[in-house]
Design an enzyme around this catalytic site. Structure first.
Site, short mmCIF file in Angstrom:
data_model
loop_
_atom_site.label_atom_id
_atom_site.label_comp_id
_atom_site.label_asym_id
_atom_site.label_seq_id
_atom_site.Cartn_x
_atom_site.Cartn_y
_atom_site.Cartn_z
CB ALA A 160 -0.97 -0.04 1.36
N PRO A 204 3.35 6.41 -6.42
CG PRO A 204 5.47 5.56 -6.65
CD PRO A 204 4.17 5.58 -5.75
CG HIS A 245 7.46 -3.09 3.40
ND1 HIS A 245 8.68 -2.10 3.67
CD2 HIS A 245 7.70 -3.47 2.20
CE1 HIS A 245 9.53 -2.32 2.48
NE2 HIS A 245 9.09 -2.98 1.63
#
Length: 691
Positions: A436, A441, A481
């Site tokens: 997630a 980007p 993460h």
């Protein structure tokens, strides 16, 4: 080649140039009527018309916001473009929702055009997605592939201004096009200006020179103000991409004779010398001179120009007289109608076996791919060597082939944005962002392109895609993460967001998401994938039947309170999702019969009806999220609950979530301190149950 350029072709091109010029002059002379911002193609007419005249109905093209000459050459009428200019109800592209020359079309007698936006360069990825789809359909002999009347192979054309080539997402598109050798032409119109930014200020090289860095991208360059040279160049480029099925970049040098837009006037930033220098290369007098040399009389040209002037004026009058959109239509086309609206199939078949959540998703996708040869799955590391960093795609590449399940480069923007083009040609993509935290980007494509496509195309191009996103914190995953992103996603209108908490919901929602004609994001909690987090064993459920589908927007009561306690006003309703379900269930053991838990399952659409009904019944509510609370979805939901249920509440709605920190720390003790825990849930329940 010159023998192909008959007087008929040259006259048609000249007529289109005069049409575009007269339209631009009409808009300028009627600025009070043409009040919405617009750009025109003055100076770019030759290359645009040379391109549009050679496109076939089987092709796809993405014009950018000053490509009205290309639109005319591709077969669109002045009045159609003017209806969009004036934002009229009959605007065939967006129904009055979008700017001039932001088209979308599924007309069978013209090339296809997906939704076009104003975000410069952003069309490169979706259009490359079209080329990716065309290659896949051809490779699989799909009946979805539309060829020309003479069996011509289709291709995609992406039109760009030269300054937009500096965008990172254009680089991603070019990289993919050469890596996979896709049938696409990138037409770059270089007028030396990016609004007031000159070429020397913005770039170290032009697009033709830049193309040399992409091995396998065949470059062409031409004088885009010279129609014969432009037509010849585009003829060679189109013939190459149709036959070789490989990517091309055409760099066309053009003058800019009009304003950047109707609101940003050329005199604001350009010198007289610059304007005079550009005027030398006006395509119209150059082609007029050629026609006279080819024996076309001055009388014929004057007559043609006068007739076009009358036609443009008539079209403008018709567009001005057209009806305005009804205000009541403003909410139409946000989504295409959902196809799964009722729970279908067996959720817990007799003699079924329990499966992990990660396997439930895997099995759902395997069944989908068996039933739908147009379905593909791609993302980072999902191919056969690994099958996803969580093994969530394990064995799929071996079973369906590397043309259907494959790895991509580290290009979240391309992974997400390419689904627009794929969906438009009938391919059904399921894609994955690895964590997630790494969705950002690709956020531009999600927010600027995907979410707006259905609405701004008047319902013609909903994006049918599923985006899988592993999410959430557990076991020291660390700051990059472990993040939760649902609130950020939910600020985007035009997408749907699911967040299953168990295997049955995972499979049912995955199926419904695939069959939904709209973009759906599946948030999949890493801590629930294998039920390794203590207390999450119930995330493993019996695998639903192949036919099971769970409609989006239906919450579930996973724990009921005691009826007598409810009658006495001694209960609380917890509204949560994902791993919050298990924190709540564990905490509820200390308050037997006094806690009801609602699992939202889908965050948008949201089952407000069930939530409000149950909160009204209990009078006390706790909203639990893993996210940081401030400005979050959970905080917003608490407000909505209080607004809708105010007269039924005994106490203010409470919200429990993570501490408002920028990231989840990697140290386990620090992680635990930041996140909600069972004990923190218990404390909130006690607070609400106090008399």
């Amino acid at each position: 080649m010159l023998s192909m350029l008959t007087n008929d072709i040259l006259l048609r091109a000249y007529g289109l140039m005069i049409t575009a010029k007269t339209m631009a002059e009409t808009y300028e002379a009627n600025r009070s009527i043409c009040k919405y911002v617009h750009s025109t193609s003055r100076g770019h007419e030759a290359i645009q018309i040379a391109t549009g005249m050679q496109l076939l109905p089987c092709d796809y093209f993405s014009p950018y916001y000053r490509d009205d000459s290309m639109m005319l050459a591709a077969g669109f009428k002045p009045e159609e473009l003017m209806l969009q200019l004036l934002a009229k109800a009959a605007d065939p592209f967006s129904g009055g929702r979008s700017y001039y020359c932001h088209p979308s079309s599924k007309a069978t007698d013209k090339p296809g055009i997906i939704h076009q936006s104003s975000a410069t360069g952003m069309q490169a990825i979706p259009t490359t997605g079209i080329a990716q789809g065309l290659k896949f359909l051809a490779a699989t002999n799909s009946p979805l592939l539309r060829k020309g009347d003479n069996n011509e192979q289709p291709f995609a054309l992406c039109s760009l201004g030269d300054n937009s080539v500096t965008e990172g997402e254009v680089s991603e598109a070019l990289q993919v096009a050469v890596l996979w050798q896709l049938p696409i032409i990138y037409l770059v119109q270089d007028n030396q200006w990016g609004i007031s930014v000159s070429a020397p200020e913005a770039r170290a090289m032009n697009a033709y020179e830049y193309a040399a860095g992409f091995k396998g991208l065949k470059p062409f360059t031409c004088d885009g103000s010279n129609f014969i040279e432009s037509y010849t160049c585009m003829y060679e480029a189109i013939r190459y991409v149709r036959d070789a099925r490989k990517p091309v970049l055409v760099h066309a040098r053009v003058p800019l004779l009009g304003h950047h837009t109707s609101g940003v006037r050329k005199e604001f930033y350009r010198t007289t010398d610059d304007l005079e220098q550009h005027a030398i290369n006006d395509p119209i007098p150059r082609l007029r001179k050629v026609l006279l040399q080819h024996g076309v009389s001055e009388t014929n040209l004057v007559s043609l120009e006068q007739n076009i002037g009358s036609e443009v004026q008539h079209a403008f009058e018709n567009a001005c007289a057209a009806e305005e959109p009804l205000p009541s239509t403003v909410t139409e086309h946000v989504f295409a109608p959902a196809t799964v609206i009722h729970e279908e199939g067996e959720r817990a078949p007799e003699n079924g076996r329990k499966v992990l959540m990660v396997d439930a998703a895997l099995f759902a996708i395997e069944e989908i791919m068996q039933d739908h040869p147009e379905c593909i799955l791609y993302g980072q590391d999902v191919g056969k060597r690994l099958g996803g960093v969580f093994r969530e795609a394990a064995t799929l590449s071996e079973k369906f082939g590397e043309h259907r399940v494959f790895n991509t480069a580290i290009q979240e923007a391309y992974i997400i944005g390419s689904t627009i083009g794929l969906s438009a040609v009938g391919v059904r993509p399921i894609v994955e962002v690895q964590f997630a935290d790494y969705i950002y980007p690709g956020f531009n494509q999600l927010a600027s392109e995907i979410s707006k496509s259905c609405y701004l195309s008047g319902g013609k191009f909903p994006v049918s895609m599923v985006l899988r996103v592993p999410i959430g914190a557990y076991g020291g995953g660390g700051p990059y993460h472990s993040g939760s992103i649902e609130s950020t996603l939910l600020t985007i209108k035009g997408i749907k967001v699911c967040y299953p908490s168990n295997s049955a919901d995972m499979k049912g929602l995955m199926k419904a998401a695939f069959y939904d004609p709209n973009p759906v994001i599946m948030l999949e909690h890493k801590g629930l994938y294998w039920s390794k987090v203590p207390g999450t064993e119930d995330a493993k459920t019996i695998e639903p039947a192949r036919s099971y589908r769970l409609p989006l927007g239906k919450a579930n009561i996973v724990l009921c309170s005691d009826a007598a306690a409810l009658e006495q006003g001694e209960t609380i309703c917890i509204v949560t999702y994902g791993i919050g379900v298990y924190w709540s269930k564990a905490a509820a053991l200390e308050f037997p019969g006094r806690v009801e838990i609602i699992d939202l399952r889908t965050l948008f659409p949201l089952d407000e009806e069930l939530v409000y009904a149950r909160v009204k019944a209990h009078g006390k509510c706790l909203v639990i999220t893993e996210e940081q609370v401030l400005n979050s979805f959970a905080e917003s939901l608490a407000y909505r609950i209080m607004r809708s249920c105010f007269q039924f509440l005994d106490k203010e709605v409470e919200v429990l979530g993570a501490l408002d920190l920028p990231a989840v720390p990697i140290n386990l003790a620090l992680e635990a301190q930041m996140l909600p825990t069972v004990n923190k849930v218990k404390s909130k329940i006690k607070l609400l149950l106090q008399a």
